[in-house]
Design an enzyme around this catalytic site. Structure first.
Site, PDB file in Angstrom:
ATOM      1  N   HIS A  32     -15.507 -10.253  20.395  1.00  0.00           N
ATOM      2  CA  HIS A  32     -15.846 -10.313  21.659  1.00  0.00           C
ATOM      3  C   HIS A  32     -15.287  -9.183  22.482  1.00  0.00           C
ATOM      4  O   HIS A  32     -16.192  -8.720  23.263  1.00  0.00           O
ATOM      5  CB  HIS A  32     -15.061 -11.585  22.392  1.00  0.00           C
ATOM      6  CG  HIS A  32     -15.835 -11.985  23.438  1.00  0.00           C
ATOM      7  ND1 HIS A  32     -17.054 -12.630  23.623  1.00  0.00           N
ATOM      8  CD2 HIS A  32     -15.362 -11.924  24.817  1.00  0.00           C
ATOM      9  CE1 HIS A  32     -17.418 -12.932  24.665  1.00  0.00           C
ATOM     10  NE2 HIS A  32     -16.447 -12.583  25.570  1.00  0.00           N
ATOM     11  N   SER A  47     -20.758 -11.166  28.444  1.00  0.00           N
ATOM     12  CA  SER A  47     -19.948 -12.567  28.534  1.00  0.00           C
ATOM     13  C   SER A  47     -20.017 -13.273  29.616  1.00  0.00           C
ATOM     14  O   SER A  47     -21.203 -13.753  30.017  1.00  0.00           O
ATOM     15  CB  SER A  47     -18.332 -11.902  28.403  1.00  0.00           C
ATOM     16  OG  SER A  47     -17.622 -13.104  27.999  1.00  0.00           O
TER      17      SER A  47
END
Ligand SMILES: *[C@@H]1O[C@H](CO)[C@@H](O)[C@H](O)[C@H]1NC(C)=O
Ligand SMILES: *[C@@H]1O[C@H](CO)[C@@H](O)[C@H](O)[C@H]1NC(C)=O
Ligand SMILES: *[C@@H]1O[C@H](CO)[C@@H](O)[C@H](O)[C@H]1NC(C)=O
Ligand SMILES: *[C@@H]1O[C@H](CO)[C@@H](O)[C@H](O)[C@H]1NC(C)=O
Length: 402
Positions: free
Chosen positions: A371, A173
């Site tokens: 995620h 990320s």
């Protein structure tokens, strides 16, 4: 008077409930990363790096796997070095928290790698030579500074300590955002990296434009919070006790309001939900600067991978993605709502045009992979990390120093 007593009574009750519920959080939630690594049976070294602009970062190194470490006189000399860099609100802990057999750092160490876990300015393993964390100047940064100063300093540290000429870089990320900033601003670092594996890369974010506009333009959240004296984005113990102990994680995950809000942002995946680990992870969440959120917001709203320079509504100045010269692999989650497949495909096209795209593909077949699953899925070991170790082997064979 009656009102006052009632309030006192209420506060006392709340206090008791909160205290009682504090035991709810496992010790694991508060152990330091070196403590976690030691108790998992792995060797750990701490290394301190000071950046050009005065931030002090502690890196955590696992120089060997469990079996090797038990042998007398083991040495990490000449081993293949991997740097793993965390995302927003994260730390080096994100790659060990799921324990041996599941966490990437342990699996790599057992496979014979020299594993280095980075920490970028802002989290508990960082400090500044002149400013304490109660000084607003400490928080005057975004991932621009992570990429321009922190990551290069950490790469240099690894090369210096190990003597190897290059490292493998794995980012998750925001840890991928830092990588692209590093190469844009300091392309000479291409010579120090073998290859880059980007887990859920956060570069294009037009999918969260609405969220960013609402937060930054309509609500002006960072401005309001700053003016309230909240100089950083942080989760206090009080808030944590309230949320974890009293509001969230009470019944089935499907009925849990808190997880539903989280899943709205990151994509839902009820089957890979590991309640114990999610609570521990939440308890371990690290502070961030408002600027980090604003900078991501500027990227989302402008739809350009832009530097910060002139501020949120100022001029847009794209980072130079063609400065990346090393082979890049992009892995996305089928159900990741934060760093969405379409946005990652756009990045892939650009890298492909400059000839540096190694591969773009789903992180795994699991259709609900979101995620957070990249670090915290119940089956992250078999779904993602074990195949990933094999893939990193392949990259080393293909591009590593001969
Ligand atoms: C820290 O403070 C010293 C003394 O004032 C100063 O010389 C130095 O430049 C400062 N360093 C940073 C990174 O701010
Ligand atoms: C924050 O840093 C920038 C340079 O990166 C500087 O121009 C600005 O004055 C700083 N702001 C504060 C409040 O220190
Ligand atoms: C590491 O850094 C030290 C001090 O900066 C330097 O003297 C040494 O030569 C470096 N070692 C390597 C292997 O780069
Ligand atoms: C971006 O980098 C490439 C190659 O490193 C260079 O040729 C190009 O001029 C740069 N673009 C800008 C806008 O600086």
């Amino acid at each position: 008077m009656g009102f006052l007593v009632m309030r006192l009574f209420l506060i006392l009750c709340l206090g008791l409930v909160t205290c009682e519920r504090t035991g709810f959080l496992k010790k694991e939630a508060f152990a330091t990363v070196p403590e976690l690594i030691t108790s998992a049976g792995y060797p750990i070294e701490k290394h301190r790096v000071t950046t050009e602009d005065g931030y002090i970062l502690q890196m955590h190194r696992i120089p060997a796997g469990r079996r090797t470490a038990r042998k007398a006189g083991f040495s990490a000399k000449g081993k293949k070095a991997v740097l793993i860099v965390h995302g927003l609100l994260g730390s080096s802990g994100d790659f060990v928290i799921m324990g041996p057999e599941r966490s990437l750092a342990y699996l790599l160490a057992d496979e014979g790698y020299d594993v280095w876990l980075g920490n970028q300015r802002g989290n508990v393993y960082t400090a500044h030579v002149n400013y304490t964390k109660s000084n607003p100047r400490f928080w005057n940064y975004s991932f621009h500074e992570h990429g321009k100063y922190d990551v290069p300093a950490m790469v240099d540290k690894i090369l210096n300590v190990t003597g190897v000429p290059k490292v493998m870089y794995v980012g998750y990320s925001m840890g991928t955002t830092s990588f692209f900033v590093m190469m844009s601003e300091r392309p000479e670092y291409n010579d120090k990296v073998i290859s880059f594996v980007a887990l859920a890369p956060a570069v294009y974010l037009s999918n969260i434009k609405f969220l960013a506009t609402a937060t930054l333009k309509t609500l002006e959240l960072p401005e309001r919070m700053r003016s309230q004296g909240m100089i950083s984005v942080s989760v206090t113990r009080d808030l944590l006790d309230l949320v974890v102990g009293r509001l969230c994680f009470r019944g089935k995950v499907e009925d849990d309001l808190c997880m539903r809000v989280v899943y709205l942002i990151v994509g839902d995946d009820y089957e890979q939900y590991d309640k114990d680990k999610i609570i521990v992870t939440l308890a371990r969440a690290q502070p961030a600067s408002w600027r980090q959120l604003e900078h991501f917001g500027k990227i989302a709203i402008s739809d350009v991978f832009t530097s910060w320079e002139d501020g949120l509504w100022g001029r847009v100045k794209p980072y130079n993605i063609s400065n990346v010269k090393v082979p890049v692999t992009l892995l996305y989650g089928h159900n990741d709502q934060l760093t969405e497949k379409n946005e990652i495909m756009r990045l892939a096209e650009e890298l492909s045009a400059t000839g540096t795209l190694e591969e773009v593909r789903p992180a795994c077949d699991w259709p609900k992979f979101n995620h957070l699953d990249f670090a915290f899925a119940k089956d992250v070991g078999i779904l993602l990390n074990k195949p990933l170790v094999g893939y990193i082997n392949t990259l080393f064979n293909k591009y590593g120093p001969k």
